[in-house]
Design an enzyme around this catalytic site. Structure first.
Site, mmCIF file in Angstrom:
data_model
loop_
_atom_site.group_PDB
_atom_site.id
_atom_site.type_symbol
_atom_site.label_atom_id
_atom_site.label_comp_id
_atom_site.label_asym_id
_atom_site.label_seq_id
_atom_site.Cartn_x
_atom_site.Cartn_y
_atom_site.Cartn_z
ATOM 1 N N GLY A 12 15.331 64.343 60.058
ATOM 2 C CA GLY A 12 15.414 62.918 60.311
ATOM 3 C C GLY A 12 16.837 62.464 60.603
ATOM 4 O O GLY A 12 17.646 63.204 61.172
ATOM 5 N N SER A 13 17.173 61.273 60.158
ATOM 6 C CA SER A 13 18.426 60.639 60.575
ATOM 7 C C SER A 13 19.685 61.281 60.008
ATOM 8 O O SER A 13 20.790 60.957 60.470
ATOM 9 C CB SER A 13 18.396 59.152 60.201
ATOM 10 O OG SER A 13 17.415 58.476 60.951
ATOM 11 N N THR A 14 19.569 62.176 59.028
ATOM 12 C CA THR A 14 20.787 62.893 58.606
ATOM 13 C C THR A 14 21.331 63.685 59.783
ATOM 14 O O THR A 14 22.524 63.958 59.850
ATOM 15 C CB THR A 14 20.489 63.884 57.466
ATOM 16 O OG1 THR A 14 19.171 63.791 57.046
ATOM 17 C CG2 THR A 14 21.355 63.625 56.304
#
Length: 574
Positions: free
Chosen positions: A296-298
């Site tokens: 995801g956004s990491t």
């Protein structure tokens, strides 16, 4: 006097002489016979003494040896293993002596009676299997391995002929579940089968055991990089999070950014290595190194760093996120879109999917793929722990793949690898993680430069900004200057993205003026803690990371400093 007859006196003299001569002969005979008899007696006694001395010596020798068990265990059964200790010398694994029960079926008088008596001490004993063993007529069979002292005492009290005990070594893990996935397990024969126990065998211990040279006094303890105090904190926080968020799983790792040492790592559900009856259950795996997930956004940490490091973007670069990006029949949207042009810091701060896709478009497909491989995100990680999964990526990268990978969908990697990649962005060097003690000098000898100092400066700023004004606020720990990034990804179930379950991640580094440590947490399929709350990463993985930092920073040697507790200031970039 009659002529021709001897005189009486002469006759008497002759008889007397004869008598005297006879006594001499008899005496001589007696002496000769008596000497031979005594010789025979002495020789007989000597023979018997020799025989009995030999027997007695043999009995003493056999008494000092283990019994000759036909078909019995090989020497490796009782082979020693070195202790495993943490970086401070606290014992994580050690050998202890235990008794194992065996039988000599040829000496068993009544198998049924023997089983009946044994069942009073070992109620879990398998009647049918044990009966077959006792009736086999073999010279040796195991009945039960690794008994407790009380069980051994109770079985001895039963007085069953044909049973015996052999002293063996087994592993004892004082910290129990706390470090189970790192330390690992041994099997019934004291051989390493997982974790660092398996790694130690692969370094030559198994060969020493096979040759009979694994002697306890000669085996030095194996010192791991983990700090048991920090390990307790990490395990405690993720176990609490697992329950609080009713998640399928949770995990965390604490990395030393300067050395690549794993200071602590845990994953739950886990198991007790002293009683690993449930270790093979489906959901009990080391999610941190053996689990593959879309982050995801990491992943936007890598995308922004890539754009900066390519030289094609600066902090002043702007990206159009005013409308969705359409590729064929697919459209890329923002979760909470600003519907306008965003600067590079704003793309990171607002976690814009559209902005991240634009950053990837700027670099190009080949440049994007090369950058992720440069950081080791898409290659199998090199470390001591055997349980390491190989990341996955598209066989052919198309434009849509690059777009989705930019915000963490379309490739799968392990949380530990993602943590190592983020650590590289905090100092500029990729250092493969280690579970053994390593100095900074040793780390730099194997380090690989992956991004420039200017990129490092920019990423430190973005992490700090996000902790002050963005989604990383829940991980702030007063005095420790924390920065970080959240990641909320739709969980992949049976090849499809779920609209109901997420895989959440959070990365945090501290202290941000010169990051020393990095914390990476995960929450697998969490639920909202309370009604009205959402299940995004900031509300679970972020909270766990903040708690870990607050509780362990002092143990890691980081002193709190409140002079920097102010808002992030954008530095000047040319």
């Amino acid at each position: 006097m009659i002529s021709g007859l001897p005189r009486i006196g002469d006759l008497l003299k002759r008889r007397k002489k004869q008598a005297e001569d006879g006594s001499i002969v008899v005496d001589a005979a007696r002496k000769a016979t008596g000497g031979k008899a005594r010789t025979r007696i002495v020789m007989t006694m000597a023979v018997f003494f020799t025989i009995y001395s030999t027997i007695a010596g043999r009995l003493v020798y056999l008494g000092l040896q283990n019994p000759d068990l036909s078909g019995g265990p090989e020497s490796r059964v009782t082979a020693s293993r070195p202790d495993i200790v943490d970086r401070n010398g606290e014992v994580l694994a050690t050998d202890i002596k235990t008794a194992s029960l065996f039988a000599e079926p040829r000496r068993i008088v009544d198998a049924d009676e023997a089983i009946e008596k044994l069942s009073t001490v070992l109620p879990e004993i398998d009647y049918e299997q044990t009966y077959r063993k006792l009736k086999s007529g073999a010279g040796f069979v195991w009945l039960q391995r690794q008994l407790t002292p009380k069980q051994q005492s109770d079985i001895l009290a039963l007085g069953i002929p044909g049973l015996g005990f052999r002293t063996e070594k087994r592993r004892f893990y004082p910290s129990g579940e706390t470090s189970s996935y790192i330390v690992g397990l041994t099997n019934i024969d004291n051989q390493g089968i997982s974790g660092m126990e398996k790694y130690i065998d692969e370094q030559g211990l198994s060969d020493l055991q096979a040759s009979g040279l694994a002697v306890a006094r000669d085996l030095k303890p194996v010192k791991l990089s983990i700090d048991l105090r920090v390990q307790h904190v990490v395990r405690d926080e993720i176990a609490a999070g697992l329950e609080r968020y009713r998640a399928l799983g949770a995990g965390a790792v604490v990395l030393n950014i300067k050395t690549g040492e794993v200071m602590a790592m845990a994953s739950v559900p886990d198991f007790d290595p002293n009683n690993p009856y449930n270790a093979q259950e489906k959901d009990r795996l080391n999610r941190m190194s053996a689990g593959l997930y879309e982050m995801g956004s990491t992943f936007k940490s890598f995308t922004s760093a890539m754009a900066l490091d390519s030289g094609k973007a600066t902090m002043n670069s702007r990206f159009d996120a005013s409308h969705p990006i359409r590729v064929g029949h697919q459209a890329i949207h923002d979760f909470h879109g600003k519907n306008r042009v965003l600067s590079l810091p704003e793309v990171f701060l607002y976690s814009s999917n559209i902005g991240s896709a634009r950053e990837a478009e700027l670099v190009g497909i080949e440049g994007h793929r090369e950058f992720l491989h440069r950081l080791g995100i898409l290659d199998r990680m090199q470390t001591e722990l055997p349980e390491v999964a190989r990341p996955t990526e598209p066989k052919v990268w198309k434009q849509v793949n690059s777009f989705t990978i930019a915000f963490g969908h379309g490739v799968s990697t392990t949380p530990l690898q993602a943590a190592v990649g983020c650590a590289a962005l905090m100092q500029g060097y990729l250092i493969e993680p280690t579970f053994l003690v390593r100095s900074e000098e040793e780390a730099m000898a194997v380090a690989k430069r992956v991004v420039s100092d200017k990129t490092v400066e920019g990423m430190r700023y973005l992490y700090t900004l996000n902790a002050e004004k963005g989604s990383a606020r829940n991980a702030r720990a007063p005095g420790y200057r924390v920065g970080g990034k959240t990641g909320t990804a739709e969980k992949v179930i049976n090849g499809r993205y779920s609209k109901e379950l997420n895989f959440n991640t959070f990365v945090a580094a501290f202290p941000m003026d010169d990051p020393q440590f990095l914390v990476f947490t995960i929450a697998d399929a969490p639920h909202p803690e309370k009604p009205g709350m959402t299940d995004v990463a900031a509300n679970n993985a972020g909270v766990m990371a903040g708690n870990i930092i607050r509780r362990s920073a002092a143990m890691l040697g980081v002193k709190p400093d409140f002079s920097h507790e102010n808002g992030a200031t954008l530095v000047s970039y040319q």
